[in-house]
Design a protein around this motif. Structure first.
Motif, PDB file in Angstrom:
ATOM      1  N   UNK A 102      -3.524  15.263 -26.506  1.00 25.60           N
ATOM      2  CA  UNK A 102      -1.882  14.780 -26.014  1.00 25.60           C
ATOM      3  C   UNK A 102      -1.536  13.546 -24.921  1.00 25.60           C
ATOM      4  N   UNK A 104       9.977   9.115 -20.015  1.00 23.76           N
ATOM      5  CA  UNK A 104       9.758  10.521 -20.222  1.00 23.76           C
ATOM      6  C   UNK A 104       9.330  11.102 -19.131  1.00 23.76           C
ATOM      7  N   UNK A 139       1.614  17.192 -19.640  1.00 26.70           N
ATOM      8  CA  UNK A 139       2.342  17.668 -20.856  1.00 26.70           C
ATOM      9  C   UNK A 139       3.477  18.618 -20.440  1.00 26.70           C
ATOM     10  N   UNK A 185       2.740   8.637 -28.147  1.00 27.14           N
ATOM     11  CA  UNK A 185       3.154   8.285 -29.538  1.00 27.14           C
ATOM     12  C   UNK A 185       5.316   8.176 -29.287  1.00 27.14           C
ATOM     13  N   UNK A 186       5.211   9.758 -28.724  1.00 28.57           N
ATOM     14  CA  UNK A 186       6.322   9.755 -28.591  1.00 28.57           C
ATOM     15  C   UNK A 186       7.213   8.676 -27.284  1.00 28.57           C
ATOM     16  N   UNK A 203      11.569  14.560 -22.223  1.00 24.25           N
ATOM     17  CA  UNK A 203      11.105  14.320 -23.496  1.00 24.25           C
ATOM     18  C   UNK A 203      12.592  14.861 -24.055  1.00 24.25           C
ATOM     19  N   UNK A 204      13.362  16.044 -23.286  1.00 20.93           N
ATOM     20  CA  UNK A 204      13.821  17.327 -23.370  1.00 20.93           C
ATOM     21  C   UNK A 204      15.255  16.379 -22.977  1.00 20.93           C
ATOM     22  N   UNK A 253       7.290  17.354 -21.205  1.00 21.17           N
ATOM     23  CA  UNK A 253       8.158  18.112 -22.150  1.00 21.17           C
ATOM     24  C   UNK A 253       9.483  18.073 -21.796  1.00 21.17           C
ATOM     25  N   UNK A 299      -0.401  11.742 -28.070  1.00 18.82           N
ATOM     26  CA  UNK A 299       0.769  12.304 -28.891  1.00 18.82           C
ATOM     27  C   UNK A 299       1.598  12.043 -27.700  1.00 18.82           C
ATOM     28  N   UNK A 300       1.147  12.499 -26.448  1.00 19.55           N
ATOM     29  CA  UNK A 300       2.761  11.529 -25.757  1.00 19.55           C
ATOM     30  C   UNK A 300       2.750  10.015 -25.795  1.00 19.55           C
ATOM     31  N   UNK A 331      12.858  14.329 -11.827  1.00 24.27           N
ATOM     32  CA  UNK A 331      13.738  14.419 -12.020  1.00 24.27           C
ATOM     33  C   UNK A 331      14.356  15.603 -12.668  1.00 24.27           C
ATOM     34  N   UNK A 332      14.183  16.180 -13.838  1.00 26.46           N
ATOM     35  CA  UNK A 332      15.057  17.814 -13.856  1.00 26.46           C
ATOM     36  C   UNK A 332      13.892  18.978 -13.515  1.00 26.46           C
ATOM     37  N   UNK A 333      12.793  18.879 -13.622  1.00 26.47           N
ATOM     38  CA  UNK A 333      12.057  20.009 -12.609  1.00 26.47           C
ATOM     39  C   UNK A 333      12.197  19.895 -11.383  1.00 26.47           C
ATOM     40  N   UNK A 376      15.945  13.049 -22.826  1.00 24.47           N
ATOM     41  CA  UNK A 376      16.607  11.742 -23.890  1.00 24.47           C
ATOM     42  C   UNK A 376      17.519  10.910 -24.010  1.00 24.47           C
TER      43      UNK A 376
END
Lengths: 496, 629
Positions: B565, B402, B227, B571-572, B234-235, B231, B568-569, B408-410, B237
């Motif tokens: 989750x 996502x 999750x 769905x995103x 997704x930021x 998240x 929902x993930x 990558x971002x982390x 995106x």
């Protein structure tokens, strides 16, 4: 490939504000409690948490099945309704300041906005209304993410809106009806129908899931899917509430606007500005501005009393909405100055003019006109019990304040306990004292209807405290006398 | 003396274009077109003409031979080998032969005859003089690049195979998945197993509580980790690691040679589509070094590839018939012959977006050399074929759009996807390329890169593939992936503390949660469901002693929130690609986990012990939907 830079400095600042605000509100709450001011909601949540840790046996269901669960979680963690509520109030204040700082570039508006927290409705929300405080926080956070989604179209904002808005249900069940209304403006933008449907579905799924999941858990563990709603209503809705219906909703809305219009000046100014200018995500902003009003209507329609905590919700929505405006193209002349004046007016009015119940008590205390005492009957009854050992039989669905104020739940025989049903039939075998609310309808009065009128077999009416009747057993049963005496002695000594 | 025909006689080389014009092989218009391309995109004229289809390979090399005044041999590899003194060639490694483009052929007195497909590169003289001190003169003979590769393959057959299969094992045995379990791991597992048995015997309730608690906590941590990563992903995106503007500003003449490896095995039905897809790449064709890696016994695919008439710059490499016939072995083999500064892999059914190579070049130039690889997103063109492809597409969209951007971002290790990973060729070789014993060699390579101090990035380009549309085929593929994850987890947990020091705590934790946590999540899933459904159906109180309240709450959280989750993930995941029609399918995610992932996970677990290196081949070309053009 950039490395993440979280937590930001502003995040640490928000944590600092939260800690400081929690400390201040907690101290303020303690002071109020000594003055005898404490809201019913705090006592309700406090009693549930007390039974988890010190019940006989510990009421483990209360770890997860007290409604509404989110406000309760704070009380459970802190094991104190005063400090749990303070933590919620601090969180709300820190979040509101953080959002306002991002949205506002007018220091005067920011300062006056923060000052509103120090008004009677603001203080009441922060210190005495965990449910309303969290609801305000959830609504504001939902709007923040929804507006960001509206502006950026980044899915993460929709995702976060879904998650945050699902917390609304766990904070105040009936408020979940507001969620689809919030989303509507976003889904009415010019996109393909399928995309709008997807957005609507995504935004609502977490709330629907929370509803279904919570109902399911209640069904599994408590035997009734809507147990959460009924239990909460029974415990928290005060007696004499008006009957539900749309007309009542409209009436409640009207009476609120009539009684509090001066406090709502900032809301009127920002609302008018939004309507006239119609810029950016204005439909979302407008819905945001209308949300407190809808909330009042909804509560009225469901037969719930008018609450004073709604006033700060109007303020918070106005300040957040104003932050989205581009003042270069304002229709209203110099709206900033108008807003400053409106905020100042609201601040002064909330101290000078009478407020709704709750906030009015705080105003009275601070202004010092009258001494406010709440829960007088309960306190008197507890004072009697404290000097007398022995088991007390009562139904804590409505009489929970007595359990909390007494502080030792081990001496109470409560409905969750195995022996309670037996004790209802023959109270004298199990308890030395019985407490009955003569104006209410609980398990005891259903079995012993005459108890409302001072007659309970095997007991005499020891004292009357308002509508509360305290019965004491006439004499121990001859056959079980020594055992009963011994057991009561043992129970009384098992203090936590 | 380095005898390179005209060059050694200090003669001015005739121009290649003039030679070809004089011989009537091309027209004025052809040369004008080729020169135009050369002016715009750079490169060698001969290769441009060949990639434009103006001349045949044999004609080009004949012209080159004329240009450089050296003999050209076109009689085939067998004829060349008949005269070869193989022991001379073996004084060099095959890597040296490939990199110098010179193969010692035979020696006459003190004259060493060398075969080459790249005449008159003068920087190799010193090296050969040092290696063959007895030779006083070197005489060059030209062969086509294909013949040169075939010769190298024939002469160095065993060395190349051994290097392709065991190269990593020889260099860094601790990083090879062979053996699956080290002695220390077997001892540790044995100890844990015995301890568990003792506990179950003496304290069965405590043991069961511990077991259920471990399962629940594992499930919870894994879900929350995903999750968090999602998240963060997704930021990102709306972020574009490489913008279209950056791609537009690239000058073709500055683009490097790009190697594309295409390992294929028994896929004659899809190879034609791949040829068309690669022809459509927005990259100068003469700078593409496409290596089609075929197995010796797979004549059907070879014929299909020839029938698709690939441009002249494509090379077919026929791998010797030897076990294992796996993709990493084929890719390692291909790397030996790669010429590009950068290198990527595509599967036969892949349809990369045309600008993918250019985006990779921009990404490589924008980032430091420590970023060794860029992973492009993978997605499916046959998403709407049936329920399986819909679920698979949702999962892939979530994963590549996502989850990987989140990693990558982390700054966490990124397990590479099966294809469309773009490498710096030199560093790839330094890393030891792929491990043929690991059945998810790509994921393993991503982790190895991280453990060696390199990083993997992502680029915003997509390769469309064919989603598995049949259940058994899907299970085969997924069980291989999960088995590979388990292999990777075992490899990098041979010395956990050493790995912790190498990776750092954050990367180490990310690796454990992602590479080990993913298979464990799927293994735990049926246990969680079985306990719950058993309890729901029978209402039994027999389980009460095993579930203290805290465990009940964690279990409920897992069941409700964990699955929520998951849904929902997914769905995103529809938003980035605007595949809104798949949104309701996300609701089936718990069933997808249970009846797909968990089944595959248990199969993988069994195979890890029974057939650890067995490569479950995925069948392609099953779709009825046409690939995108």
């Amino acid at each position: 490939m950039a490395s993440p830079v979280w937590p930001h400095r502003t995040s640490w600042a928000a944590v600092g504000i939260w800690a400081t605000a929690t400390l201040l509100i907690g101290l303020w709450n303690t002071l109020l409690a000594h003055q005898g001011v404490i809201e019913r909601e705090l006592l309700y949540l406090g009693e549930k948490a007390l039974l988890v840790f010190h019940g006989r046996p510990p009421r483990l269901e209360n770890l997860g099945f007290v409604s509404p669960p989110l406000p309760y979680a704070f009380v459970l963690i802190t094991q104190s309704p005063l400090w749990g509520t303070a933590a919620i109030g601090g969180l709300l204040l820190a979040a509101a300041i953080a959002w306002m700082r991002r949205a506002q570039n007018d220091p005067w508006v920011l300062a006056l906005g923060i000052a509103l927290a120090a008004t009677p409705p603001g203080l009441h929300l922060l210190s005495q209304s965990p449910r309303a405080g969290l609801l305000t926080l959830s609504l504001l956070a939902s709007f923040v993410w929804l507006r960001r989604y509206c502006a950026s179209q980044a899915t993460v904002h929709l995702f976060l809106f879904g998650l945050v808005s699902s917390s609304i249900f766990l904070t105040a069940y009936e408020a979940v009806l507001l969620v689809p209304i919030m989303v509507l403006p976003v889904t009415m933008e010019s996109r393909p129908v399928r995309e709008n449907l997807a957005i609507f579905g995504t935004a609502l799924t977490p709330s629907l899931f929370m509803m279904a999941g919570w109902a399911y858990l209640n069904w599994i563990f408590l035997g009734h899917p809507w147990a959460f709603f009924e239990g909460w209503q029974l415990g928290l809705i005060e007696k004499g509430t008006s009957s539900p219906g749309l007309a009542n909703g409209v009436r409640q809305m009207g009476s609120f606007l009539a009684s509090s219009w001066f406090s709502l000046l900032p809301w009127i100014v920002v609302g008018a500005d939004t309507v006239f200018r119609r810029q950016g995500c204005w439909p979302t902003t407008l819905i945001m501005m209308g949300m407190p009003l809808l909330w009042i209507f909804l509560q009225g329609a469901l037969g719930m009393p008018l609450r004073t905590e709604t006033v700060p919700l109007f303020w918070a929505c106005s300040l957040l909405a104003h932050g989205t405006q581009e003042c270069g193209a304002c229709v209203l002349p110099q709206p900033r100055r108008f807003l400053r004046l409106a905020l100042l007016g609201a601040f002064v009015a909330s101290w000078l003019l009478p407020q709704l119940e709750g906030a009015e008590s705080l105003r009275q205390i601070v202004v010092g006109r009258t001494q406010v005492h709440s829960w007088i009957a309960e306190r008197e009854l507890v004072a009697v019990l404290r000097h007398e050992p022995g088991t007390v039989l009562l139904d804590d669905a409505r009489l929970f304040p007595i359990v909390l104020l007494e502080g030792n739940p081990q001496r109470f025989l409560l409905p969750y306990e195995y022996e309670f049903q037996s004790a209802l039939r023959t109270p004298s075998l199990f308890a030395r004292f019985v407490v009955v609310d003569s104006s209410g309808d609980d398990q005891l009065t259903r079995v012993h209807p005459l108890a409302r009128h001072g007659i309970l077999p095997g007991f005499f009416l020891r004292s009357r405290h308002g509508e509360l009747l305290l019965y004491e057993r006439i004499a121990p049963s001859r056959r079980l006398g020594p055992q009963l005496e011994e057991r009561e002695k043992r129970d009384h000594t098992r203090k936590p | 003396m380095w005898d390179c025909g005209c060059a050694s006689k200090a003669t001015v080389f005739p121009r290649l274009g003039e030679l070809l014009l004089d011989s009537g092989l091309i027209t004025e218009a052809d040369i004008a077109e080729a020169l135009e391309v050369q002016k715009e995109r750079g490169g060698r004229l001969g290769w441009i003409l060949m990639s434009l289809g103006k001349i045949r390979r044999l004609d080009l090399f004949q012209a080159l031979a004329d240009q450089y005044c050296i003999p050209f041999f076109r009689d085939g590899v067998d004829e060349l080998l008949r005269h070869a003194q193989v022991e001379l060639a073996h004084r060099l490694s095959f890597q040296e032969v490939v990199s110098t483009h010179l193969l010692p052929w035979y020696q006459e007195g003190t004259v060493l005859h060398l075969l080459t497909d790249y005449p008159c590169a003068t920087d190799r003289q010193a090296f050969f003089a040092a290696t063959f001190p007895e030779a006083t003169a070197f005489r060059l003979h030209l062969v086509t690049d294909l013949d040169f590769a075939r010769l190298v393959q024939r002469i160095y057959r065993h060395e190349m195979l051994d290097e392709a299969i065991h190269g990593l094992f020889y260099r860094a045995p601790e990083e090879s998945a062979n053996p699956v379990f080290t002695r220390r791991q077997i001892l540790a597992l044995g100890f844990l197993g015995n301890a568990a048995l003792f506990l179950f015997y003496f304290h069965p309730i405590l043991a069961a509580q511990f077991f259920f608690a471990a399962v629940q906590v594992l499930f919870l941590v894994s879900v929350l980790f995903k999750l968090l990563v999602s998240l963060v992903g997704a930021g990102q995106e709306l972020a574009e690691p490489v913008t279209n503007e950056e791609v537009r500003t690239l000058r073709d003449e500055e683009l490097p040679v790009y190697t594309i490896l295409v390992p294929v095995y028994r896929e004659p039905e899809v190879v034609g589509h791949l040829v068309h897809a690669l022809k459509a790449m927005d990259y100068p064709q003469h700078k593409l070094d496409v290596l089609l890696l075929l197995e010796e016994d797979d004549t059907a695919t070879l014929e299909a590839a020839k029938a698709a008439a690939p441009p002249g710059n494509w090379r077919f490499l026929i791998l010797p018939d030897a076990q294992p016939k796996t993709k990493p072995k084929a890719c390692n083999y291909g790397v030996f012959f790669s010429r590009g500064e950068f290198l990527t892999i595509y599967d036969a059914e892949d349809r990369p977006e045309p600008d993918q190579l250019k985006k990779a070049v921009v990404a490589f130039r924008k980032n430091p050399e420590t970023v060794v690889c860029f992973q492009a997103a993978l997605n499916y063109f046959n998403a709407r074929e049936n329920l399986i492809t819909k679920l698979f597409t949702l999962e892939y969209s979530y994963w590549f759009d996502y989850l990987l951007p989140g990693l990558d971002r982390l700054g966490l290790p990124i397990p590479l996807g099966g294809t469309s990973n773009h490498f710096r060729t030199r560093i790839l070789k330094e890393l030891g390329a792929w491990d043929p014993f690991n059945v998810t060699e790509d994921a393993d390579l991503g982790i190895r890169a991280c453990a060696s101090g390199f990083r993997v990035g992502i680029i915003n380009s997509t390769t469309f593939e064919e989603a598995n549309s049949r259940y058994r085929n899907w299970i085969r593929q997924r069980s291989r992936w999960i088995k590979g994850y388990l292999q990777t987890a075992l490899v990098y947990n041979r010395r956990p503390l050493q790995m912790l020091r190498r990776l750092g705590f954050k990367n180490w934790l990310g690796f454990q949660l992602f590479i080990l946590g993913t298979p464990l999540l799927f293994l735990c899933n049926p246990i969680v469901w079985a306990v719950f459904l058993g309890w729901l159906a029978t209402g039994t109180k027999a389980l009460d002693p095993f579930f203290p309240p805290l465990l009940v709450y964690i279990g409920l959280f897992n069941l409700l929130i964990g699955n929520f989750f998951g849904i929902y993930l997914n769905m995103i995941a529809v938003y980035r690609r605007k595949i809104y029609g798949l949104l309701p399918v996300a609701l089936l995610n718990p069933l997808y986990w249970l009846f797909f992932h968990s089944v595959a996970a248990y199969k993988a677990l069994w195979q890890l012990v029974a057939k650890p290196f067995y490569w479950e081949k995925t069948e392609h070309g099953l779709t009825r939907m046409a690939p995108p053009h």
